[in-house]
Design a protein around this motif. Structure first.
Motif, PDB file in Angstrom:
ATOM      1  N   ALA A  37      34.447  34.870  45.015  1.00  0.00           N
ATOM      2  CA  ALA A  37      35.336  34.647  46.160  1.00  0.00           C
ATOM      3  C   ALA A  37      35.206  35.845  47.088  1.00  0.00           C
ATOM      4  O   ALA A  37      34.981  36.971  46.636  1.00  0.00           O
ATOM      5  CB  ALA A  37      36.782  34.499  45.683  1.00  0.00           C
ATOM      6  N   VAL A  38      35.340  35.592  48.395  1.00  0.00           N
ATOM      7  CA  VAL A  38      35.188  36.662  49.392  1.00  0.00           C
ATOM      8  C   VAL A  38      36.447  37.488  49.564  1.00  0.00           C
ATOM      9  O   VAL A  38      36.381  38.623  50.001  1.00  0.00           O
ATOM     10  CB  VAL A  38      34.814  36.136  50.800  1.00  0.00           C
ATOM     11  CG1 VAL A  38      33.520  36.723  51.279  1.00  0.00           C
ATOM     12  CG2 VAL A  38      34.787  34.645  50.858  1.00  0.00           C
ATOM     13  N   ASP A  39      37.607  36.899  49.286  1.00  0.00           N
ATOM     14  CA  ASP A  39      38.851  37.657  49.430  1.00  0.00           C
ATOM     15  C   ASP A  39      39.932  37.049  48.536  1.00  0.00           C
ATOM     16  O   ASP A  39      39.695  36.051  47.851  1.00  0.00           O
ATOM     17  CB  ASP A  39      39.306  37.721  50.898  1.00  0.00           C
ATOM     18  CG  ASP A  39      39.622  36.351  51.482  1.00  0.00           C
ATOM     19  OD1 ASP A  39      39.970  35.416  50.730  1.00  0.00           O
ATOM     20  OD2 ASP A  39      39.544  36.216  52.715  1.00  0.00           O
ATOM     21  N   GLY A  40      41.096  37.658  48.560  1.00  0.00           N
ATOM     22  CA  GLY A  40      42.187  37.221  47.705  1.00  0.00           C
ATOM     23  C   GLY A  40      42.632  35.797  47.954  1.00  0.00           C
ATOM     24  O   GLY A  40      42.944  35.064  47.019  1.00  0.00           O
ATOM     25  N   VAL A  57      38.168  42.379  40.722  1.00  0.00           N
ATOM     26  CA  VAL A  57      38.604  42.293  42.115  1.00  0.00           C
ATOM     27  C   VAL A  57      38.422  43.630  42.835  1.00  0.00           C
ATOM     28  O   VAL A  57      38.816  44.678  42.331  1.00  0.00           O
ATOM     29  CB  VAL A  57      40.076  41.786  42.221  1.00  0.00           C
ATOM     30  CG1 VAL A  57      41.048  42.718  41.525  1.00  0.00           C
ATOM     31  CG2 VAL A  57      40.491  41.583  43.669  1.00  0.00           C
ATOM     32  N   ASP A  58      37.797  43.565  44.006  1.00  0.00           N
ATOM     33  CA  ASP A  58      37.615  44.733  44.862  1.00  0.00           C
ATOM     34  C   ASP A  58      38.968  45.110  45.452  1.00  0.00           C
ATOM     35  O   ASP A  58      39.792  44.245  45.734  1.00  0.00           O
ATOM     36  CB  ASP A  58      36.623  44.379  45.980  1.00  0.00           C
ATOM     37  CG  ASP A  58      36.361  45.539  46.918  1.00  0.00           C
ATOM     38  OD1 ASP A  58      36.401  46.701  46.474  1.00  0.00           O
ATOM     39  OD2 ASP A  58      36.097  45.273  48.104  1.00  0.00           O
ATOM     40  N   ASP A  65      44.338  42.267  50.032  1.00  0.00           N
ATOM     41  CA  ASP A  65      43.534  43.266  49.317  1.00  0.00           C
ATOM     42  C   ASP A  65      43.626  43.083  47.799  1.00  0.00           C
ATOM     43  O   ASP A  65      44.345  42.229  47.288  1.00  0.00           O
ATOM     44  CB  ASP A  65      43.880  44.686  49.761  1.00  0.00           C
ATOM     45  CG  ASP A  65      45.241  45.175  49.277  1.00  0.00           C
ATOM     46  OD1 ASP A  65      45.784  44.638  48.284  1.00  0.00           O
ATOM     47  OD2 ASP A  65      45.762  46.132  49.882  1.00  0.00           O
ATOM     48  N   GLY A  66      42.875  43.909  47.082  1.00  0.00           N
ATOM     49  CA  GLY A  66      42.799  43.793  45.628  1.00  0.00           C
ATOM     50  C   GLY A  66      44.126  44.024  44.937  1.00  0.00           C
ATOM     51  O   GLY A  66      44.444  43.366  43.940  1.00  0.00           O
ATOM     52  N   THR A  69      46.217  40.896  45.498  1.00  0.00           N
ATOM     53  CA  THR A  69      45.655  39.797  44.722  1.00  0.00           C
ATOM     54  C   THR A  69      46.004  39.959  43.243  1.00  0.00           C
ATOM     55  O   THR A  69      46.442  39.015  42.586  1.00  0.00           O
ATOM     56  CB  THR A  69      44.116  39.738  44.906  1.00  0.00           C
ATOM     57  OG1 THR A  69      43.831  39.638  46.303  1.00  0.00           O
ATOM     58  CG2 THR A  69      43.505  38.558  44.176  1.00  0.00           C
ATOM     59  N   CYS A  70      45.821  41.173  42.714  1.00  0.00           N
ATOM     60  CA  CYS A  70      46.137  41.455  41.317  1.00  0.00           C
ATOM     61  C   CYS A  70      47.621  41.193  41.039  1.00  0.00           C
ATOM     62  O   CYS A  70      47.977  40.551  40.049  1.00  0.00           O
ATOM     63  CB  CYS A  70      45.784  42.903  40.980  1.00  0.00           C
ATOM     64  SG  CYS A  70      46.182  43.360  39.281  1.00  0.00           S
ATOM     65  N   ALA A  71      48.486  41.679  41.928  1.00  0.00           N
ATOM     66  CA  ALA A  71      49.928  41.497  41.746  1.00  0.00           C
ATOM     67  C   ALA A  71      50.286  40.010  41.717  1.00  0.00           C
ATOM     68  O   ALA A  71      51.091  39.572  40.891  1.00  0.00           O
ATOM     69  CB  ALA A  71      50.695  42.208  42.858  1.00  0.00           C
ATOM     70  N   LEU A  72      49.674  39.220  42.601  1.00  0.00           N
ATOM     71  CA  LEU A  72      49.955  37.779  42.632  1.00  0.00           C
ATOM     72  C   LEU A  72      49.493  37.091  41.347  1.00  0.00           C
ATOM     73  O   LEU A  72      50.177  36.226  40.817  1.00  0.00           O
ATOM     74  CB  LEU A  72      49.300  37.126  43.857  1.00  0.00           C
ATOM     75  CG  LEU A  72      49.983  37.460  45.189  1.00  0.00           C
ATOM     76  CD1 LEU A  72      49.094  37.071  46.360  1.00  0.00           C
ATOM     77  CD2 LEU A  72      51.332  36.774  45.295  1.00  0.00           C
ATOM     78  N   ILE A  73      48.338  37.501  40.835  1.00  0.00           N
ATOM     79  CA  ILE A  73      47.839  36.916  39.586  1.00  0.00           C
ATOM     80  C   ILE A  73      48.784  37.290  38.438  1.00  0.00           C
ATOM     81  O   ILE A  73      49.205  36.448  37.650  1.00  0.00           O
ATOM     82  CB  ILE A  73      46.395  37.401  39.274  1.00  0.00           C
ATOM     83  CG1 ILE A  73      45.413  36.831  40.304  1.00  0.00           C
ATOM     84  CG2 ILE A  73      45.984  37.014  37.847  1.00  0.00           C
ATOM     85  CD1 ILE A  73      44.020  37.456  40.272  1.00  0.00           C
TER      86      ILE A  73
END
Length: 127
Positions: A37-40, A57-58, A65-66, A69-73
């Motif tokens: 994937a290109v972004d979150g 995740v970058d 941002d990473g 994205t991490c927090a949402l996951i």
């Protein structure tokens, strides 16, 4: 790679085409199924259908941002148990600490080696 890692799904989220392709090629050679994937935003839409076993995740990406994205996951009941490995060209303590705060399981500095990717998977996938 060991048989127990066959058929594992690995998601790589990075806005750099080079990083995505490199990680994808290295991991596919080892028998992993790779979703990129290109972004979150794109990643979050793909997670539901792909249900990856681990996510790389970058940190620095446009839109989402990473860290976000991490927090949402990690805040999702359905996906909170998926290991999330942060990728960054910065190796500062602040970035690593911030990654831990949002729930990342590990932090790799770019450029990463094939061994670093595989070790991260081995360390976080319990089959």
């Amino acid at each position: 790679m060991e048989d127990k890692f066959q058929n594992l799904k690995v998601m790589v989220i990075d806005d750099s085409k080079t990083i995505r392709r490199t990680a994808e090629t290295l991991l596919q050679r080892e028998g992993f199924e790779v979703i990129t994937a290109v972004d979150g935003f794109e990643a979050l839409s793909k997670i539901a259908e792909a249900n990856p076993d681990i996510v790389f995740v970058d940190i620095m990406m446009p839109r989402l941002d990473g860290y976000q994205t991490c927090a949402l996951i990690k805040n999702s009941q359905n996906y909170q148990n998926i290991p999330v490995i942060m990728l960054s060209s910065k190796d500062g303590l602040f970035d690593q600490a911030k990654g831990r705060i949002v729930g990342s399981d590990e932090y790799l500095t770019k450029p990463f080696s094939k061994d670093e990717l595989l070790n991260a998977i081995k360390n976080h996938i319990n089959t």
